[in-house]
Design a protein around this motif. Structure first.
Motif, PDB file in Angstrom:
ATOM      1  N   LEU A 151     -62.399 -31.984  -8.085  1.00 47.50           N
ATOM      2  CA  LEU A 151     -63.563 -32.853  -7.950  1.00 47.50           C
ATOM      3  C   LEU A 151     -64.841 -32.025  -7.862  1.00 47.50           C
ATOM      4  CD1 LEU A 151     -64.860 -35.608  -7.605  1.00 47.50           C
ATOM      5  CD2 LEU A 151     -64.347 -35.481  -5.154  1.00 47.50           C
ATOM      6  N   TYR A 168     -55.503 -36.072  -7.927  1.00 46.68           N
ATOM      7  CA  TYR A 168     -56.735 -35.665  -7.249  1.00 46.68           C
ATOM      8  C   TYR A 168     -56.543 -34.350  -6.507  1.00 46.68           C
ATOM      9  CZ  TYR A 168     -60.264 -35.413  -3.603  1.00 46.68           C
ATOM     10  OH  TYR A 168     -61.250 -34.977  -2.763  1.00 46.68           O
ATOM     11  N   VAL A 213     -64.042 -40.585  -1.301  1.00 43.21           N
ATOM     12  CA  VAL A 213     -62.669 -40.587  -1.789  1.00 43.21           C
ATOM     13  C   VAL A 213     -61.858 -41.469  -0.847  1.00 43.21           C
ATOM     14  CG1 VAL A 213     -60.650 -39.204  -2.335  1.00 43.21           C
ATOM     15  CG2 VAL A 213     -62.931 -38.263  -2.719  1.00 43.21           C
ATOM     16  N   THR A 221     -70.168 -38.311  -2.217  1.00 42.87           N
ATOM     17  CA  THR A 221     -68.922 -38.707  -2.881  1.00 42.87           C
ATOM     18  C   THR A 221     -68.015 -39.349  -1.841  1.00 42.87           C
ATOM     19  OG1 THR A 221     -67.922 -36.531  -2.504  1.00 42.87           O
ATOM     20  CG2 THR A 221     -69.031 -36.869  -4.607  1.00 42.87           C
ATOM     21  N   ILE A 236     -62.364 -42.957  -6.381  1.00 42.54           N
ATOM     22  CA  ILE A 236     -63.444 -41.991  -6.174  1.00 42.54           C
ATOM     23  C   ILE A 236     -64.750 -42.639  -6.583  1.00 42.54           C
ATOM     24  CG2 ILE A 236     -64.350 -39.726  -6.818  1.00 42.54           C
ATOM     25  CD1 ILE A 236     -61.507 -38.897  -7.518  1.00 42.54           C
TER      26      ILE A 236
END
Length: 770
Positions: free
Chosen positions: A229, A224, A255, A253, A266
């Motif tokens: 992203l 990641y 995470v 979003t 995610i």
């Protein structure tokens, strides 16, 4: 305690306190101005006295006062060289007392495996931590945080950095960063919520980030980073906008990282909105009276779902067309007018060409080694001419294709005080253009081969090429010295000179005691007929000798009978090529064509040899590519003379028809040797698909292939399918852009073959072609 205002002489201790206080806020004790008779400096160990004097705002003979004292303290602290600074006044003398900062003697790292040590040293030096630089605790803390941030970009969330400062002699320190990297945090789950029109699996295939899988050790797509992203979110947004969902938004979003900092999940929350269909495209604004010309550039199709890509391409085409007429600052705005009740949208394109401008001057910067003329001769935009966006882009591309620079950029700036002039600045960042290569390669045909080369693409910054290459394998050896002047004439005609020495032993006779030895030289010129087309014309001289006598093939005997052990050729060459592929290593789209003609006009031989190749790549989808290749070669003797055997074509193996042994197709003489022929045909088709688990990575792919082709000698009919039919094979393979070059492995089966053919189902080579 009282000091009379008329007395300029203070007790030294009191003066130091007073001046120090003045440097912080308002003066607590005032010094009456006086004329300096001397300046002394105390406490220096490494710093030159001139550095201190240069920072002082006063000199001997000047009038000293509190403001100048405060300014001196600020200037000396600003150098970053001193830990403490004091000013003491004794009589009419100012004494500058300094305490130097410690100097960094050494920077070291322990526990670093993810990053190269030299890379870390360079990165820290850019922020002020490096050997020979003054030590600053604040910078050391900043360096520690920067190291942690770098590890976060590699998904090492458990990384810890401890900084140790060790004093050494002469007021120096060693700085050591002890790193505990920990394990890599990997994505174990990606969820998309809010989707209705498309399944979650369909959307996940568009993302470069993936959950852990079979091949993520290679692609590292399960690591990641926020940047990755964000890029995936933009990809997702573009994917929806290209399918009519104008009001698509990524609402949030999340995470989440596990307590042990090893697993990441995610969640992407989206809102699709409704799908809109384009009903009309309208043009508004000033189109220079060329409305029909601009309308022809519109790629937005009424009756189809709204496609953001088509809108963007249309805007770009409009601005580029305005640029052709000199309007460098044209603005084209796309305004979608949506009707939520009917799900329809009208796209209005508002154009403002602004003003037409000239290019006053073109500046070149960043070329510390390459001469200006090498860059300027690639420019297609000229000074004192109308601004032309297409020519500027072409100029940038041509400079970039030189291969001398890692970065090329052309900036447009308005000329102050004018309304119709701009300056262009070509900014380049040079990269090393010389190379020394010592290496080895291995193939199923040639076995182990060694190669070495010394090359300089930009000799003395002139843009010329100079190279020496040496290659050896069981079947062939060569030594080549080459030089290329890309601008032999001012019109861009190139000149290349080659001097070579080659030995060749046909692969099917590696155990026999004979070979062809060919020394020679050639000169050729490249004439650019357009930006895409180049025609090559050249002439050379070669002398080929047949060495050895044991088990000579039949055609070698005939060659000796006609020309003796040695024969001389003077070939005249004519060639043309056009390369429109999007990539030479991993092409996905585009076309490549090449035509070569070789005419033996002098010496012992008279012949004509020609070869034409055509490649076409079709992007079936984002991940699937179909590649087609066709190649046809033919040669014949002229003036009643036989076609020389060392100009024969060979077939079989990688690059021709796979699943057959290298050079094993075509005629076989009475000794069992594969002698090649004067005609060759190859037809190849490959379907590339991603290697399972690699996602969108294109450096590692698998492919299925079908090959067809053969070699024919003089007197044989290519249409005679009984005597010497076209061979056909099919199979699968692996294509990998490895650190040592493109690697291609294939396994196949012959579908159509003859009993004399040698079958080789598995084949591989590094650096192979189609």
């Amino acid at each position: 305690m009282h000091f009379p205002a008329s007395n300029p002489r203070f007790h030294p201790l009191v003066l130091a306190i007073a001046v120090s206080a003045a440097s912080v806020s308002l003066p607590a004790w005032a010094v009456q101005p006086f004329v300096l008779k001397d300046i002394r400096i105390e406490g220096l160990q490494r710093t030159e006295a001139g550095t201190v004097f240069a920072s002082l705002p006063f000199r001997v003979g000047d009038t000293y006062n509190d403001d100048k004292g405060s300014a001196a303290l600020r200037a000396l602290f600003a150098t970053g060289l001193f830990k403490d600074v004091r000013l003491e006044v004794t009589g009419q003398v100012v004494v500058v007392v300094v305490e130097e900062r410690a100097i960094i003697a050494n920077v070291d790292f322990t526990g670093t495996k993810e990053f190269d040590r030299e890379t870390l040293i360079k990165a820290l030096k850019d922020i002020g931590i490096g050997e020979g630089q003054p030590f600053d605790k604040g910078l050391a803390d900043r360096a520690e945080q920067e190291l942690k941030r770098q590890y976060l970009t590699r998904s090492l969330y458990g990384a810890e950095v401890v900084t140790t400062i060790t004093p050494v002699e002469r007021n120096r320190v060693n700085v050591t960063f002890a790193v505990t990297e920990g394990g890599v945090a990997r994505i174990n789950e990606i969820r998309i919520t809010g989707n209705q029109a498309f399944s979650e699996n369909t959307l996940l295939t568009e993302l470069d980030l993936t959950a852990g899988g079979l091949m993520t050790w290679y692609t590292k797509s399960d690591r990641y980073s926020r940047a990755k992203l964000n890029a995936d979110l933009e990809t997702l947004r573009a994917w929806y906008l290209n399918r009519g969902y104008l009001e698509f938004v990524v609402e949030s979003t999340q995470v989440a990282i596990s307590p042990d900092k090893q697993n990441i999940s995610i969640t992407i929350n989206i809102r699709e909105g409704q799908r809109y269909t384009v009903t009309a495209v309208r043009l508004s604004g000033d189109y220079l009276g060329k409305d029909d010309e601009f309308k022809s550039l519109v790629t937005i199709q009424p009756g189809e779902p709204y496609r953001a890509e088509a809108v963007t391409n249309t805007q770009k085409a409009f601005t580029d067309r305005f640029g052709l007429f000199g309007f460098a600052f044209a603005r084209v705005e796309a305004v979608p007018q949506i009707d939520r009740n009917t799900g329809r949208v009208q796209v209005q394109l508002n154009a403002d060409p602004a003003r037409r401008v000239y290019v006053r001057r073109i500046n070149v910067s960043g070329n510390s080694r390459t001469r200006d003329e090498v860059i300027r001769r690639e420019l297609r935009q000229f000074e004192s001419a109308w601004y032309d966006g297409a020519r500027i882009k072409l100029s940038r591309d041509r400079i970039d294709r030189l291969g001398y620079f890692s970065e090329v950029d052309i900036e447009t700036t308005e000329v102050p005080g004018t309304f119709d002039q701009v300056d262009l600045t070509v900014s380049v960042k040079e990269k090393p253009t010389g190379s020394l290569l010592l290496g080895a390669s291995f193939s199923s045909a040639d076995k182990l081969a060694f190669n070495a080369s010394v090359k300089q693409e930009n000799v003395f910054g002139s843009g010329n090429y100079l190279g020496i290459e040496f290659n050896t394998s069981k079947s062939a050896r060569s030594l080549v010295v080459s030089t290329v002047d890309p601008y032999f004439t001012d019109d861009g005609v190139s000149r290349a000179i080659d001097v070579f020495y080659r030995t060749t032993k046909p692969l099917n006779s590696q155990g026999e005691d004979y070979q062809l030895v060919t020394p020679g030289a050639a000169i050729r010129f490249g004439v650019p007929f357009s930006e895409l087309d180049t025609v090559f014309v050249g002439i050379g001289i070669e002398r080929t000798t047949i060495k050895g006598a044991n088990a000579l093939p039949e055609n070698f005997f005939r060659q000796r009978a006609l020309f003796g052990d040695s024969s001389t050729s003077v070939p005249l060459t004519l060639g043309w090529q056009r390369d429109g592929r999007d990539s030479a290593l991993v092409p996905n789209d585009g076309r490549y064509q090449r035509l070569n003609l070789e005419w033996g006009i002098g010496g012992d031989t008279r012949y004509l040899r020609s070869n034409y190749q055509y490649q076409q790549y079709f992007p079936l989808s984002k991940r699937f590519t179909l590649g087609l290749n066709g190649e046809f070669g033919i040669g014949r003797g002229l003036g009643g003379r036989a076609y020389p055997i060392y100009k024969n074509f060979y077939g079989g193996g990688l690059g021709t028809v796979r699943a057959f042994d290298q050079n094993s197709l075509g005629p076989v003489d009475v000794t069992g040797a594969y002698i090649g022929g004067n005609r060759r045909l190859n037809l190849n088709a490959e379907l590339y698909v991603p290697f399972p688990g690699t996602g969108n990575d294109r450096t590692l792919r698998i492919f299925g292939y079908t090959d067809a082709g053969n070699v024919w000698r003089e007197g044989e009919s290519m249409a005679d399918t009984e005597a010497n039919p076209i061979r056909v094979s099919a199979g699968v393979g692996l294509s990998w852009v490895s650190p040592v070059g493109p690697l291609k492995l294939s396994w196949g089966v012959p579908l159509r073959y003859a009993r004399t053919d040698r079958i080789q189902r598995f084949q591989f080579q590094i650096g192979t072609a189609f």
